[in-house]
Design an enzyme around this catalytic site. Structure first.
Site, PDB file in Angstrom:
ATOM      1  N   ASP A 190     -10.307   1.648  -4.432  1.00 17.29           N
ATOM      2  CA  ASP A 190      -9.912   3.060  -4.427  1.00 17.29           C
ATOM      3  C   ASP A 190     -10.528   3.868  -5.563  1.00 17.29           C
ATOM      4  OD1 ASP A 190      -8.262   3.098  -2.141  1.00 17.29           O
ATOM      5  OD2 ASP A 190      -6.587   2.245  -3.253  1.00 17.29           O
TER       6      ASP A 190
ATOM      7  N   GLU B 273       1.693  -0.459  -5.012  1.00 14.20           N
ATOM      8  CA  GLU B 273       0.593   0.437  -5.388  1.00 14.20           C
ATOM      9  C   GLU B 273       1.199   1.784  -5.780  1.00 14.20           C
ATOM     10  OE1 GLU B 273      -3.188   3.013  -3.756  1.00 14.20           O
ATOM     11  OE2 GLU B 273      -1.611   2.350  -2.408  1.00 14.20           O
TER      12      GLU B 273
ATOM     13  N   ASP C 250       0.841  -1.194   0.000  1.00 15.14           N
ATOM     14  CA  ASP C 250       0.000   0.000   0.000  1.00 15.14           C
ATOM     15  C   ASP C 250       0.881   1.250   0.000  1.00 15.14           C
ATOM     16  OD1 ASP C 250      -2.667   1.249   0.328  1.00 15.14           O
ATOM     17  OD2 ASP C 250      -1.837   1.908   2.250  1.00 15.14           O
TER      18      ASP C 250
END
Length: 565
Positions: free
Chosen positions: A395, A328, A299
């Site tokens: 997201d 990410e 992340d």
């Protein structure tokens, strides 16, 4: 090109010549063109320069710039060749082969499925199959529920599960970790996680966890120790505190300490600190040892330190050689993809390229080609082969809500499933689940809707694309070409090719006109196509007839694709 020592240690008495070889491939971007080929130096060294031909002249390109033929022939002229001195095997970027063949399925655990034998919990709301949700509502999805749906995932064609965070945390989304060494009790425990991974492996499905190491949660034990002891805490330097004492509030724009996106409850970890690096390394190794997972998605992967990532790559690959390291990163991630950090990143540039041609009616198929070529000229081919391609996630808004049209929805998925890399389907996308931006994109999976006519039709089409991707290795190939043979500038057309001479055509009619097509090969997938006519919002994937070509200079790698292009 040739070996640097072909004419002697210092170049020899005679000028170094090398082997002249044409560069066959090109990818057009909006403001420049990439020319590429592949060579295999026999002795793992390479010395080279370029000869550039126009209609009127020939010039030569070296490390120190351009020169004419006259300068090339000038006695005593020192030439600064490009050099690859030695291709050390340890420096070669190696990515896990299995990823290219994987159809990923992203699961937000609280909203996917609640296990049948889950205990009653007054904090858990009744499953809401329709309507909006918030990040404060808990619906009780857990690891047991995922295990119960593995048969469903295998039938869909899934080969990998990407779980958003499952370690103990306060929130529903779990991106504010409290304990990296413990499965959140809302989802299960260590035994449940190991059972999930073992069961998934028995279904030929790999499992990837989400590693939230850019920041912790406000109740992470090290941060709590800092809040209690201040500068006397042995963990003070685990974080990035700029002022003490702290005046805690919801927002960190006052600069007292760094956090994720100004959220006060997510203090940023100092991933340059050797102790933090050691701690995170042990956490990741423990996930492999305890659960036998196959990958970690990092992340906010562009904010953790390069020092941490280099260490993790060495240690995790030693523990499990084909482990997948995914960052990410939403932008050009070249500096993380040299082969000593991530294997790949989430390919959000591709998401935008596929989305924008259908949203922006001023774009042409040439604009689409420019954008796609940009996505695949940023990185090495090893990376392109295992990129994590997606159209929606936890997201973003959901694909069906973004397109608002089942036909365009399928067109975008068809583009996704025919691009190099691996493919990820966000849970519920296979039935057209709707949802706006976070948190509404995290709705509950409406299991009872699977047999409704509209949802069933979408499921069957997505399933067909998944099966086509699995069966046709040409769709997974790195090679593609935009031929520009159809007159309509809003009809996207490209070819997928592989090293064995196979060729597939992909057509996506993003315009307003019907496209009449010549009969050419077997139809593998279609929507809004009949009797040789591709309707507006139509999709067609078909096999182009024709055998393997005789090849050319790059035949070892591409089956002579340059001849067929």
């Amino acid at each position: 090109h040739g070996d640097p020592y072909e004419a002697g240690i210092a170049g020899g008495a005679e000028k170094w010549i090398g082997t002249r070889e044409e560069i066959p491939f090109k990818k057009a971007l909006k403001h420049h063109t990439w020319w590429t080929t592949t060579i295999r130096p026999q002795y793992k060294r390479c010395k080279y320069y370029f000869e550039l031909q126009t209609k009127d002249e020939t010039v030569f390109y070296f490390e120190d710039g351009f020169m004419t033929q006259e300068q090339m022939d000038m006695p005593g002229k020192m030439l600064q060749y490009f050099i690859v001195p030695w291709m050390n095997p340890a420096d070669v970027n190696r990515t896990p082969d299995w990823v290219n063949q994987t159809i990923w399925y992203q699961i937000f655990p609280d909203r996917f499925c609640r296990g049948k034998d889950s205990p009653e919990d007054p904090k858990v709301l009744p499953w809401r199959s329709h309507g909006e949700v918030t990040n404060d509502e808990r619906f009780g999805g857990n690891l047991a529920g995922i295990i119960e749906k593995l048969d469903y995932l295998e039938a869909l064609g899934v080969g990998g599960i990407y779980l958003t965070p499952i370690c103990e945390a306060e929130s529903i989304h779990k991106y504010d970790t409290t304990d990296y060494g413990r499965i959140d009790p809302a989802f299960g425990d260590d035994a449940a996680m190991r059972e999930l991974v073992d069961a998934a492996h028995s279904h030929r499905i790999r499992v990837m966890m989400d590693g939230v190491f850019n920041h912790s949660g406000r109740n992470f034990w090290a941060w709590k120790d800092v809040l209690e002891k201040g500068r006397d805490s042995r963990y003070f330097d685990w974080f990035m505190v700029n002022q003490w004492p702290l005046n805690l509030n919801r927002d960190t724009r006052n600069g007292q300490y760094y956090s994720f996106a100004f959220f006060g409850g997510m203090p940023k970890l100092n991933t340059n600190n050797p102790e933090v690096i050691d701690y995170i390394e042990q956490v990741c190794l423990s996930w492999i040892d305890k659960y036998d997972i196959d990958g970690i998605r990092f992340d906010v992967g562009n904010e953790v330190s390069h020092r941490l990532l280099k260490r993790l790559r060495r240690s995790l690959k030693q523990r499990k050689e084909d482990f997948y390291l995914l960052g990410e990163i939403w932008h050009d991630a070249s500096q993380w993809l040299y082969g000593d950090e991530y294997d790949a990143v989430m390919n959000y540039p591709l998401t935008g390229a596929i989305n924008n041609i259908f949203v922006d009616k001023t774009q042409t198929k040439q604009d689409f080609a420019y954008c796609i070529n940009r996505c695949y000229t940023m990185y090495q081919q090893q990376t392109n082969n295992v990129l994590f391609n997606l159209l929606d996630s936890h997201d973003t808004d959901r694909l069906m809500s973004r397109t608002g049209d089942a036909d365009v929805f399928i067109q975008e998925l068809a583009a996704l499933f025919t691009m190099p890399g691996s493919v990820c389907v966000y849970y519920g996308t296979e039935i057209g689940l709707e949802g706006g931006h976070d948190p509404d994109c995290r709705r509950c999976m409406p299991w009872e809707d699977l047999d409704l006519p509209e949802q069933k039709e979408i499921w069957e089409q997505v399933h067909a694309l998944i099966q086509l991707r699995r069966q046709e290795k040409t769709l997974r190939s790195l090679f593609f070409h935009f031929p520009d043979e159809i007159g309509d500038e809003r009809c996207i057309e490209y070819l997928k090719l592989d090293a064995e001479g196979n060729m597939l055509q992909v057509l996506l009619n993003a315009g307003e006109n019907e496209i009449e097509l010549e009969e050419a090969g077997a139809v593998l997938f279609s929507r809004n196509y009949q009797d040789g006519v591709l309707q507006p919002k139509g999709t067609l994937i078909r096999r182009i007839q024709g055998g393997k070509s005789d090849g050319g200079p790059d035949d070892k790698d591409s089956g002579g694709l340059e001849d067929r292009l």
